[in-house]
Design a protein around this motif. Structure first.
Motif, short mmCIF file in Angstrom:
data_model
loop_
_atom_site.label_atom_id
_atom_site.label_comp_id
_atom_site.label_asym_id
_atom_site.label_seq_id
_atom_site.Cartn_x
_atom_site.Cartn_y
_atom_site.Cartn_z
N SER A 76 0.82 -1.21 0.00
CA SER A 76 0.00 0.00 0.00
C SER A 76 0.85 1.26 0.00
O SER A 76 0.40 2.33 -0.44
CB SER A 76 -0.94 0.01 1.21
OG SER A 76 -0.21 0.06 2.42
N HIS A 79 1.56 3.31 -3.39
CA HIS A 79 0.56 4.15 -4.03
C HIS A 79 0.87 5.63 -3.84
O HIS A 79 1.26 6.07 -2.75
CB HIS A 79 -0.83 3.84 -3.46
CG HIS A 79 -1.26 2.42 -3.70
ND1 HIS A 79 -2.25 1.81 -2.97
CD2 HIS A 79 -0.83 1.49 -4.58
CE1 HIS A 79 -2.41 0.56 -3.38
NE2 HIS A 79 -1.55 0.35 -4.36
N ASP A 80 0.71 6.39 -4.90
CA ASP A 80 0.84 7.85 -4.85
C ASP A 80 2.19 8.31 -4.31
O ASP A 80 2.29 9.38 -3.70
CB ASP A 80 -0.28 8.46 -4.00
CG ASP A 80 -1.66 8.20 -4.59
OD1 ASP A 80 -1.78 8.25 -5.83
OD2 ASP A 80 -2.60 7.94 -3.81
N GLN A 82 3.93 7.25 -1.85
CA GLN A 82 4.04 7.32 -0.39
C GLN A 82 5.38 6.81 0.11
O GLN A 82 6.00 7.41 1.00
CB GLN A 82 2.90 6.51 0.26
CG GLN A 82 1.52 7.11 0.02
CD GLN A 82 0.39 6.24 0.54
OE1 GLN A 82 -0.75 6.67 0.61
NE2 GLN A 82 0.69 5.00 0.91
N ASP A 168 1.51 4.30 6.35
CA ASP A 168 0.22 4.85 5.92
C ASP A 168 -0.92 4.31 6.78
O ASP A 168 -2.08 4.65 6.57
CB ASP A 168 -0.04 4.54 4.44
CG ASP A 168 -0.08 3.05 4.14
OD1 ASP A 168 0.10 2.23 5.07
OD2 ASP A 168 -0.29 2.68 2.96
N ARG A 170 -2.20 1.39 6.91
CA ARG A 170 -3.08 0.41 6.27
C ARG A 170 -2.80 -0.99 6.81
O ARG A 170 -2.21 -1.84 6.14
CB ARG A 170 -2.89 0.46 4.76
CG ARG A 170 -3.36 1.77 4.14
CD ARG A 170 -4.83 1.68 3.78
NE ARG A 170 -5.40 2.99 3.45
CZ ARG A 170 -6.57 3.15 2.85
NH1 ARG A 170 -7.27 2.08 2.49
NH2 ARG A 170 -7.05 4.34 2.61
N GLU A 190 -0.53 8.43 4.65
CA GLU A 190 -1.74 8.03 3.94
C GLU A 190 -2.23 9.14 3.01
O GLU A 190 -2.35 10.30 3.41
CB GLU A 190 -2.85 7.68 4.93
CG GLU A 190 -4.09 7.13 4.26
CD GLU A 190 -5.16 6.73 5.27
OE1 GLU A 190 -5.87 5.75 5.00
OE2 GLU A 190 -5.27 7.40 6.31
N ARG A 191 -2.54 8.74 1.76
CA ARG A 191 -3.05 9.70 0.78
C ARG A 191 -4.28 9.15 0.06
O ARG A 191 -4.62 9.61 -1.02
CB ARG A 191 -1.97 10.03 -0.26
CG ARG A 191 -1.01 11.12 0.16
CD ARG A 191 -0.17 11.56 -1.01
NE ARG A 191 0.64 12.73 -0.70
CZ ARG A 191 1.44 13.33 -1.59
NH1 ARG A 191 1.54 12.85 -2.81
NH2 ARG A 191 2.14 14.39 -1.24
N ALA A 192 -4.93 8.18 0.64
CA ALA A 192 -6.08 7.56 -0.01
C ALA A 192 -7.23 8.55 -0.15
O ALA A 192 -7.39 9.46 0.67
CB ALA A 192 -6.54 6.35 0.80
N ARG A 193 -8.03 8.37 -1.20
CA ARG A 193 -9.18 9.25 -1.42
C ARG A 193 -10.15 9.14 -0.25
O ARG A 193 -10.79 10.13 0.15
CB ARG A 193 -9.87 8.88 -2.73
CG ARG A 193 -11.05 9.75 -3.07
CD ARG A 193 -11.54 9.49 -4.49
NE ARG A 193 -10.50 9.80 -5.47
CZ ARG A 193 -10.66 9.63 -6.79
NH1 ARG A 193 -11.80 9.15 -7.26
NH2 ARG A 193 -9.68 9.93 -7.61
N THR A 194 -10.27 7.92 0.28
CA THR A 194 -11.09 7.71 1.48
C THR A 194 -10.16 7.24 2.59
O THR A 194 -9.95 6.05 2.79
CB THR A 194 -12.18 6.65 1.23
OG1 THR A 194 -12.96 7.03 0.09
CG2 THR A 194 -13.10 6.53 2.45
N PRO A 195 -9.57 8.16 3.33
CA PRO A 195 -8.59 7.78 4.35
C PRO A 195 -9.22 7.02 5.51
O PRO A 195 -10.37 7.26 5.88
CB PRO A 195 -8.04 9.14 4.82
CG PRO A 195 -9.13 10.11 4.52
CD PRO A 195 -9.79 9.61 3.27
#
Length: 213
Positions: A76, A79-80, A82, A168, A170, A190-195
């Protein structure tokens, strides 16, 4: 973000006290000792700081603190960017530890393993090539990583022991704070759209400093 950002405010204020004014309030410290601010703040609790709350570090600890970095290299974190950001922050923190003549250690966890990439030692100059081989993949063995950090820190009681968790958040695991960590810091990547905000929740559970990266 820097080591100074995570230093207790009382420690920074205390460092600015000079000469007889400092001695009058704090009292004369024993020769060869320095104030241990994390333990002092624990002793103070919710009360106003008094001289009786002060705790000192043993003489051998004056050469510097030990910063144990626990880096999440799970899938994880790819992603982006991180993991790349975490590596950059890690390098910056290690460079500052080098300037402060502190000691550092690095543990990386991913999949079902935890690797000791750097045993505790005096910090030296670091560069991107050193952390480049760290690859992400698999799950997030957070509890195992924290357990290894506890084992490492427990062997260095003479130093002020810092645990830096770079993650992050996760993970479904929620391990207890390592008892050997005098100071704990959780850096959230963490940079998730839904953190999920699990890193923040873990920091609150640990009574740790929370730093959003």
């Amino acid at each position: 973000m820097s080591l100074r950002d995570a230093t207790p405010a009382g420690a920074r204020q205390g460092d600015r006290r000079q000469g007889t004014q400092r001695d009058a309030w704090y009292g004369a410290a024993a020769p060869g000792t320095a104030f241990d601010w994390p333990r002092t703040l624990v002793a103070r609790g919710a009360d106003r700081l008094q001289a009786a709350h002060l705790r000192h570090r043993p003489q051998e600890a004056r050469s510097g603190a030990l910063h144990c970095f626990l880096l999440d290299c799970s899938a994880s974190m790819r992603h982006d960017g991180q993991l790349a950001r975490a590596k950059g922050q890690l390098l910056a923190l290690m460079q500052e530890a080098y300037q402060r003549r502190d000691h550092v250690a690095l543990l990386c966890f991913a999949g079902d393993v935890v690797e000791l990439r750097l045993p505790p030692r005096r910090a030296s100059a670091w560069n991107d090539d050193w952390v480049a081989p760290i690859a992400a993949g698999g799950g997030t063995p957070l509890a195992l990583g924290v357990q290894r950090a506890q084992q490492l820190l427990a062997k260095h009681e003479s130093r002020q022991r810092w645990l830096w968790l770079l993650t992050d958040g996760r993970s479904n695991e929620s391990p207890a704070r390592p008892a050997a960590a005098d100071v704990a810091c959780v850096m959230d990547f963490e940079r998730a759209r839904t953190p999920l905000h699990r890193a923040r929740q873990l920091a609150a559970q640990w009574d740790a400093r929370y730093l959003s990266a």
